[in-house]
Design a protein around this motif. Structure first.
Motif, PDB file in Angstrom:
ATOM      1  N   ALA A 171      28.967  84.466  -0.876  1.00 26.81           N
ATOM      2  CA  ALA A 171      28.552  84.697  -2.263  1.00 26.81           C
ATOM      3  C   ALA A 171      27.465  83.726  -2.701  1.00 26.81           C
ATOM      4  O   ALA A 171      26.869  83.897  -3.766  1.00 26.81           O
ATOM      5  CB  ALA A 171      29.745  84.569  -3.202  1.00 26.81           C
ATOM      6  N   VAL A 172      27.200  82.702  -1.892  1.00 25.45           N
ATOM      7  CA  VAL A 172      26.185  81.712  -2.257  1.00 25.45           C
ATOM      8  C   VAL A 172      25.127  81.636  -1.161  1.00 25.45           C
ATOM      9  O   VAL A 172      25.409  81.879   0.014  1.00 25.45           O
ATOM     10  CB  VAL A 172      26.810  80.314  -2.477  1.00 25.45           C
ATOM     11  CG1 VAL A 172      27.747  80.330  -3.661  1.00 25.45           C
ATOM     12  CG2 VAL A 172      27.548  79.834  -1.232  1.00 25.45           C
ATOM     13  N   PRO A 173      23.883  81.309  -1.507  1.00 24.88           N
ATOM     14  CA  PRO A 173      22.825  81.212  -0.496  1.00 24.88           C
ATOM     15  C   PRO A 173      23.126  80.111   0.512  1.00 24.88           C
ATOM     16  O   PRO A 173      23.706  79.076   0.168  1.00 24.88           O
ATOM     17  CB  PRO A 173      21.578  80.871  -1.320  1.00 24.88           C
ATOM     18  CG  PRO A 173      21.909  81.251  -2.721  1.00 24.88           C
ATOM     19  CD  PRO A 173      23.373  81.042  -2.866  1.00 24.88           C
ATOM     20  N   SER A 174      22.713  80.325   1.748  1.00 23.89           N
ATOM     21  CA  SER A 174      22.940  79.313   2.781  1.00 23.89           C
ATOM     22  C   SER A 174      21.641  78.750   3.336  1.00 23.89           C
ATOM     23  O   SER A 174      21.664  77.732   4.033  1.00 23.89           O
ATOM     24  CB  SER A 174      23.752  79.910   3.933  1.00 23.89           C
ATOM     25  OG  SER A 174      23.101  81.052   4.466  1.00 23.89           O
ATOM     26  N   ASP A 175      20.490  79.385   3.030  1.00 23.64           N
ATOM     27  CA  ASP A 175      19.225  78.911   3.579  1.00 23.64           C
ATOM     28  C   ASP A 175      18.262  78.387   2.522  1.00 23.64           C
ATOM     29  O   ASP A 175      17.318  77.676   2.831  1.00 23.64           O
ATOM     30  CB  ASP A 175      18.549  80.017   4.390  1.00 23.64           C
ATOM     31  CG  ASP A 175      18.419  81.322   3.617  1.00 23.64           C
ATOM     32  OD1 ASP A 175      18.956  81.401   2.501  1.00 23.64           O
ATOM     33  OD2 ASP A 175      17.785  82.255   4.141  1.00 23.64           O
ATOM     34  N   VAL A 176      18.471  78.753   1.248  1.00 25.95           N
ATOM     35  CA  VAL A 176      17.657  78.220   0.158  1.00 25.95           C
ATOM     36  C   VAL A 176      18.586  77.802  -0.986  1.00 25.95           C
ATOM     37  O   VAL A 176      19.722  78.256  -1.073  1.00 25.95           O
ATOM     38  CB  VAL A 176      16.640  79.254  -0.372  1.00 25.95           C
ATOM     39  CG1 VAL A 176      15.645  79.639   0.705  1.00 25.95           C
ATOM     40  CG2 VAL A 176      17.345  80.494  -0.907  1.00 25.95           C
ATOM     41  N   ILE A 223      25.453  74.120   8.011  1.00 27.31           N
ATOM     42  CA  ILE A 223      24.071  74.064   7.521  1.00 27.31           C
ATOM     43  C   ILE A 223      23.860  72.721   6.843  1.00 27.31           C
ATOM     44  O   ILE A 223      24.417  72.448   5.784  1.00 27.31           O
ATOM     45  CB  ILE A 223      23.800  75.204   6.513  1.00 27.31           C
ATOM     46  CG1 ILE A 223      24.152  76.555   7.126  1.00 27.31           C
ATOM     47  CG2 ILE A 223      22.349  75.171   6.051  1.00 27.31           C
ATOM     48  CD1 ILE A 223      23.330  76.931   8.338  1.00 27.31           C
ATOM     49  N   ALA A 224      23.052  71.852   7.467  1.00 25.33           N
ATOM     50  CA  ALA A 224      22.858  70.494   6.956  1.00 25.33           C
ATOM     51  C   ALA A 224      21.551  70.326   6.177  1.00 25.33           C
ATOM     52  O   ALA A 224      21.358  69.311   5.513  1.00 25.33           O
ATOM     53  CB  ALA A 224      22.900  69.485   8.103  1.00 25.33           C
ATOM     54  N   GLU A 225      20.661  71.308   6.277  1.00 21.58           N
ATOM     55  CA  GLU A 225      19.403  71.267   5.537  1.00 21.58           C
ATOM     56  C   GLU A 225      19.178  72.599   4.839  1.00 21.58           C
ATOM     57  O   GLU A 225      19.405  73.662   5.430  1.00 21.58           O
ATOM     58  CB  GLU A 225      18.214  70.983   6.467  1.00 21.58           C
ATOM     59  CG  GLU A 225      18.169  69.555   6.978  1.00 21.58           C
ATOM     60  CD  GLU A 225      16.866  69.275   7.712  1.00 21.58           C
ATOM     61  OE1 GLU A 225      16.173  70.252   8.057  1.00 21.58           O
ATOM     62  OE2 GLU A 225      16.550  68.098   7.933  1.00 21.58           O
ATOM     63  N   ILE A 226      18.738  72.544   3.588  1.00 20.54           N
ATOM     64  CA  ILE A 226      18.495  73.756   2.809  1.00 20.54           C
ATOM     65  C   ILE A 226      17.126  73.660   2.155  1.00 20.54           C
ATOM     66  O   ILE A 226      16.733  72.592   1.650  1.00 20.54           O
ATOM     67  CB  ILE A 226      19.597  73.957   1.747  1.00 20.54           C
ATOM     68  CG1 ILE A 226      20.907  74.340   2.429  1.00 20.54           C
ATOM     69  CG2 ILE A 226      19.211  75.017   0.741  1.00 20.54           C
ATOM     70  CD1 ILE A 226      22.017  74.713   1.476  1.00 20.54           C
ATOM     71  N   VAL A 227      16.415  74.765   2.157  1.00 24.06           N
ATOM     72  CA  VAL A 227      15.072  74.803   1.572  1.00 24.06           C
ATOM     73  C   VAL A 227      15.157  74.900   0.048  1.00 24.06           C
ATOM     74  O   VAL A 227      15.931  75.695  -0.497  1.00 24.06           O
ATOM     75  CB  VAL A 227      14.286  76.016   2.120  1.00 24.06           C
ATOM     76  CG1 VAL A 227      12.962  76.180   1.367  1.00 24.06           C
ATOM     77  CG2 VAL A 227      14.030  75.845   3.608  1.00 24.06           C
ATOM     78  N   ARG A 264      34.950  80.373   6.103  1.00 24.70           N
ATOM     79  CA  ARG A 264      33.894  80.242   7.094  1.00 24.70           C
ATOM     80  C   ARG A 264      32.515  80.341   6.438  1.00 24.70           C
ATOM     81  O   ARG A 264      32.362  80.972   5.396  1.00 24.70           O
ATOM     82  CB  ARG A 264      34.028  81.346   8.143  1.00 24.70           C
ATOM     83  CG  ARG A 264      33.678  82.730   7.610  1.00 24.70           C
ATOM     84  CD  ARG A 264      34.026  83.849   8.573  1.00 24.70           C
ATOM     85  NE  ARG A 264      33.538  85.156   8.107  1.00 24.70           N
ATOM     86  CZ  ARG A 264      34.129  85.890   7.161  1.00 24.70           C
ATOM     87  NH1 ARG A 264      35.227  85.455   6.572  1.00 24.70           N
ATOM     88  NH2 ARG A 264      33.624  87.054   6.808  1.00 24.70           N
ATOM     89  N   TRP A 265      31.530  79.754   7.098  1.00 21.77           N
ATOM     90  CA  TRP A 265      30.156  79.949   6.687  1.00 21.77           C
ATOM     91  C   TRP A 265      29.744  81.374   6.996  1.00 21.77           C
ATOM     92  O   TRP A 265      30.107  81.944   8.030  1.00 21.77           O
ATOM     93  CB  TRP A 265      29.238  78.989   7.430  1.00 21.77           C
ATOM     94  CG  TRP A 265      27.784  79.349   7.284  1.00 21.77           C
ATOM     95  CD1 TRP A 265      26.955  78.998   6.259  1.00 21.77           C
ATOM     96  CD2 TRP A 265      27.016  80.176   8.165  1.00 21.77           C
ATOM     97  NE1 TRP A 265      25.715  79.547   6.448  1.00 21.77           N
ATOM     98  CE2 TRP A 265      25.719  80.278   7.608  1.00 21.77           C
ATOM     99  CE3 TRP A 265      27.296  80.837   9.351  1.00 21.77           C
ATOM    100  CZ2 TRP A 265      24.705  81.005   8.211  1.00 21.77           C
ATOM    101  CZ3 TRP A 265      26.288  81.570   9.960  1.00 21.77           C
ATOM    102  CH2 TRP A 265      25.004  81.647   9.389  1.00 21.77           C
TER     103      TRP A 265
END
Length: 377
Positions: A171-176, A223-227, A264-265
């Motif tokens: 339900a939430v963004p994982s890359d930005v 995910i340790a870094e997000i844009v 889970r992610w």
């Protein structure tokens, strides 16, 4: 109880019907208070008097609505019965404490504090003054959770033997992520995927089934870094994230039932079959299954389902709708459960809302999950 006169801390001058940075009070509290016959907004408090006046004008509140720029001034207003704190969790203690010291009723959004220590402080202030309090774990009043708890408490399933949960972060963004909300990527803030997103579900879980007697846990950050996208002249950049997006908890409940929770992610909106959470509760006489779509647990997803399977009978879908006051119809979908817990509070129905004491128990359990996992941040 007569009409409850409300002072809101954190009502911005933004006009919005959807969830976004600084809009929660606008899409959930404002329509609840404006439409409910049990509440009246009489004061707004923001960081400045000017911003409070702007919010009053933007939302067309009565001209008699007081504007404050200091939480102590709001707390000392004799015409305010209930102070609502709807801001970033790192400011909950600072803003709620004056109201408690002034012996006001207080509503604080979840999490109650940025840490369990802060939550304990707020709970102690309320306890020693015998004050009525409420915490924004809205799913407690969701008709789905109300019905599930009724089925468990009624004994329809027999003795509960186990419960299994399969959830995702889809339900939430994982890359930005959103510029200005980078605090959500940090475990230390107490406002993040673990304490907020997972915490809302965990509160429902122990509300329905009771707490853990013993547990084991494992947490991992995938995910340790997000844009952070470019905006307002600021170049795109990456932000560090130290919040776990995998949460595994298993153990024995105080009732004796075994329990396992696995979050889970998953990519945004990419969970299989569009199922965000699948929760099974098993008893000696049967079991129930709760499923939701890929939405925030506490926000009244229209596509959630409750199915029941009893011994010797086919599985059937349960209608968990119930009569509700008309004002709930005028609240946006994501804010309806806020209206429901406020309705429960006004009616003295504490079974359907959390107070500071019960929220403190959820804080402590979240701490135990982190401690038992050995997760470092």
């Amino acid at each position: 109880m007569g009409v409850i006169r409300v002072g809101v801390i954190g009502l911005t001058a933004l006009e919005s019907s959807t969830l976004g940075p600084r809009t929660w009070a606008v899409v959930s509290f404002l329509p609840s208070f404006v439409n409910s016959p049990d509440y009246e907004i009489v004061a707004v408090c923001n960081s400045t008097v000017a911003s409070s006046l702007q919010a009053i004008e933007t939302h067309k509140l009565p001209k008699t609505t007081k504007a404050y720029g200091n939480p102590s001034d709001l707390a000392n207003d004799p015409n305010v019965d209930l102070v609502v704190v709807s801001v970033r969790v790192t400011k909950h203690l600072m803003l709620a404490e004056p109201a408690l010291l002034a012996k006001k009723q207080v509503f604080v959004e979840w999490p109650l504090g940025a840490s369990t220590t802060e939550a304990e402080r707020l709970a102690e202030l309320a306890r020693t003054r015998n004050l009525k309090t409420i915490v924004g774990v809205q799913a407690r009043a969701d008709p789905l959770i109300v019905k599930a708890k009724q089925l468990v408490d009624s004994g329809a399933l027999g003795t509960i033997t186990s419960s299994s949960v399969f959830g995702s972060t889809s339900a939430v963004p994982s890359d930005v992520w959103f510029k200005g909300s980078e605090f959500y990527l940090d475990m230390k803030t107490g406002a993040n995927l673990f304490h907020v997103y997972f915490g809302h579900f965990l509160d429902s879980f122990i509300h329905v089934l009771g707490g853990f007697d013993s547990l084991q846990s494992s947490l991992q950050t995938e995910i340790a870094e997000i844009v952070i996208p470019a905006e307002d002249g600021v170049q795109e950049h990456t932000a560090q994230k130290n919040v776990p997006d995998h949460v595994l908890v298993q153990g024995k409940l105080k009732s004796g039932a075994m329990a396992s929770i696995a979050y889970r992610w998953a990519n945004l909106n990419e969970a299989v079959d569009d199922v965000g959470v699948r929760w099974i509760i098993t008893g000696r006489n049967g079991e129930i299954e709760i499923t939701t779509d890929q939405s925030h647990w506490q926000m009244n997803s229209p596509n959630r389902k409750l199915r029941l399977k009893l011994k010797g009978a086919p599985t059937k879908e349960i209608d968990f709708s119930s009569p509700e006051p008309d004002f709930i119809k005028h609240i946006p979908q994501i804010g309806k459960n806020t209206g429901r817990i406020l309705e429960a509070y006004a009616r003295g129905n504490q079974a359907d809302y959390a107070d500071f004491e019960s929220a403190l128990e959820t804080h402590k359990l979240l701490d135990e999950i982190v401690q038992k996992s050995g997760f470092k941040y």
